[in-house]
Design an enzyme around this catalytic site. Sequence first.
Site, PDB file in Angstrom:
ATOM      1  N   CYS A 119       0.862  -1.188   0.000  1.00  0.00           N
ATOM      2  CA  CYS A 119       0.000   0.000   0.000  1.00  0.00           C
ATOM      3  C   CYS A 119       0.888   1.224   0.000  1.00  0.00           C
ATOM      4  CB  CYS A 119      -0.931  -0.003   1.206  1.00  0.00           C
ATOM      5  SG  CYS A 119      -2.305   1.162   1.019  1.00  0.00           S
ATOM      6  N   CYS A 121      -0.178   4.325   1.686  1.00  0.00           N
ATOM      7  CA  CYS A 121      -0.569   5.362   2.647  1.00  0.00           C
ATOM      8  C   CYS A 121       0.490   5.665   3.702  1.00  0.00           C
ATOM      9  CB  CYS A 121      -1.904   5.033   3.293  1.00  0.00           C
ATOM     10  SG  CYS A 121      -1.911   3.484   4.202  1.00  0.00           S
ATOM     11  N   CYS A 129      -3.873   6.216  -0.272  1.00  0.00           N
ATOM     12  CA  CYS A 129      -3.334   4.910  -0.675  1.00  0.00           C
ATOM     13  C   CYS A 129      -2.955   4.856  -2.158  1.00  0.00           C
ATOM     14  CB  CYS A 129      -4.328   3.808  -0.340  1.00  0.00           C
ATOM     15  SG  CYS A 129      -4.761   3.753   1.412  1.00  0.00           S
ATOM     16  N   LYS A 194     -12.445  -4.995   2.153  1.00  0.00           N
ATOM     17  CA  LYS A 194     -11.892  -4.056   3.132  1.00  0.00           C
ATOM     18  C   LYS A 194     -12.788  -2.831   3.240  1.00  0.00           C
ATOM     19  CE  LYS A 194      -7.852  -1.297   4.267  1.00  0.00           C
ATOM     20  NZ  LYS A 194      -6.418  -1.058   4.063  1.00  0.00           N
ATOM     21  N   ARG A 204      -3.354   3.871  12.245  1.00  0.00           N
ATOM     22  CA  ARG A 204      -2.926   5.111  11.580  1.00  0.00           C
ATOM     23  C   ARG A 204      -2.048   5.944  12.505  1.00  0.00           C
ATOM     24  NH1 ARG A 204      -8.557   6.241   8.229  1.00  0.00           N
ATOM     25  NH2 ARG A 204      -8.465   4.242   7.123  1.00  0.00           N
ATOM     26  N   ARG A 216     -11.072   7.710   3.182  1.00  0.00           N
ATOM     27  CA  ARG A 216     -10.758   6.667   2.201  1.00  0.00           C
ATOM     28  C   ARG A 216     -12.020   6.084   1.557  1.00  0.00           C
ATOM     29  NH1 ARG A 216      -5.641   6.771   3.649  1.00  0.00           N
ATOM     30  NH2 ARG A 216      -4.752   5.815   5.492  1.00  0.00           N
ATOM     31  N   GLU A 232     -16.507  -7.794  -4.702  1.00  0.00           N
ATOM     32  CA  GLU A 232     -15.067  -7.531  -4.612  1.00  0.00           C
ATOM     33  C   GLU A 232     -14.278  -8.836  -4.490  1.00  0.00           C
ATOM     34  OE1 GLU A 232     -13.128  -5.060  -4.880  1.00  0.00           O
ATOM     35  OE2 GLU A 232     -14.211  -3.214  -4.535  1.00  0.00           O
ATOM     36  N   LYS A 247     -11.765  -7.605   6.247  1.00  0.00           N
ATOM     37  CA  LYS A 247     -11.158  -6.712   7.239  1.00  0.00           C
ATOM     38  C   LYS A 247     -12.062  -5.514   7.483  1.00  0.00           C
ATOM     39  CE  LYS A 247      -7.286  -3.646   7.560  1.00  0.00           C
ATOM     40  NZ  LYS A 247      -6.444  -2.820   6.786  1.00  0.00           N
ATOM     41  N   SER A 273      -6.391  -3.042  14.423  1.00  0.00           N
ATOM     42  CA  SER A 273      -5.851  -2.301  15.565  1.00  0.00           C
ATOM     43  C   SER A 273      -6.929  -1.828  16.545  1.00  0.00           C
ATOM     44  CB  SER A 273      -5.039  -1.115  15.054  1.00  0.00           C
ATOM     45  OG  SER A 273      -5.829  -0.293  14.209  1.00  0.00           O
ATOM     46  N   TYR A 312      -2.874  -9.050  16.323  1.00  0.00           N
ATOM     47  CA  TYR A 312      -1.777  -8.562  17.165  1.00  0.00           C
ATOM     48  C   TYR A 312      -1.608  -9.462  18.387  1.00  0.00           C
ATOM     49  CZ  TYR A 312      -2.316  -4.648  14.035  1.00  0.00           C
ATOM     50  OH  TYR A 312      -2.395  -3.893  12.900  1.00  0.00           O
TER      51      TYR A 312
END
Length: 327
Positions: A119, A121, A129, A194, A204, A216, A232, A247, A273, A312
Amino acid sequence: MDQIVRPRRLRGGETIRKMVRETRMDKSSLIYPMFVIDGVNIEEEIPSMEGQYRYSVDRMCCELERLVEAGVGSVMLFGIPAEKDETGSQAYAKDGIVQRALREAKARFPELYYITDVCMCEYTSHGHCGILKGHDVENDQTLAYLSRIALSHVEAGADMVAPSDMMDGRVQAIRRELDGSGFKEIPIMSYAVKYASAFYGPFRDAAGSAPAFGDRKSYQMDFHNSREGIREALLDVKEGADIIMVKPALSYLDMVTKVRDHVQVPVAAYSVSGEYAMVKAAAAKGWIEEERIMCEMAVSTYRAGAGIYLTYYAKELAKCMDEGKIG
Ligand code: PBG
């Protein structure tokens, strides 16, 4: 009372409960997202993602070692460059942060499997992006850059690339670029489904990749939509995606199930996140039990139909699987 059917019979003890489990997981399906940053001797905690760090290349190896020890076999690398510009040139620089991290990590820990986020960004001065035309991201011009980024990652040793930009046609463009350069065997995991989500907020902060203006929504999906997600996913499979990702995960488990029912390729889900930060924050207050919540979130994602889980919490989940708490 004349009850013949009693579901509780199969819940009578730990052994029978485990015997009849419908969802089984394995550590080999976990992917750990990790931030690498330009500079030396850096290991800084991300304020909104307690327990997650930005590592410079010279400091990332301890973390890679911990992953190997925990039995987590795959990482997803995100780069944070020292310099950003209009075209995100550090994203495809030969000595860019991800490229250097890959070379070093592959040399030190060849047993790990390296996936890279493709990506722009994190690399563009405007935080979008892709390549801007006025205030909009120009789709087709961006494809050439994404292909170049993906190729530079693979040349530096990436085992798989994962485009997360949501441009139309990027899977096909990247596939052509890789095939044309002799990398036919490198798989593409597409962030196909996404959504434009507030759940990416802490990421971010971590990557300094918030858009300088606007949002976005002209490339990531509207979270009111479900059929669009299937569209998609199907498009990306047609373009050659080897794995399809949904996601975020937690609020999008319906999409995990639907995508799983519509495509034949493996389905991944990314617990992002904001999901992690919510659990950490509530746990710090003593309001929830972190480990149990983490386990429920993971199991529900697999139960919904994911075969691969990006989180994570990968190391901690691996430990829970080892201890038989889940799995
Ligand atoms: C890059 C990218 C983002 C995430 C993964 N890849 C941020 C975004 O789209 O704004 C989010 C991951 C997370 O929140 O954990 N485009």
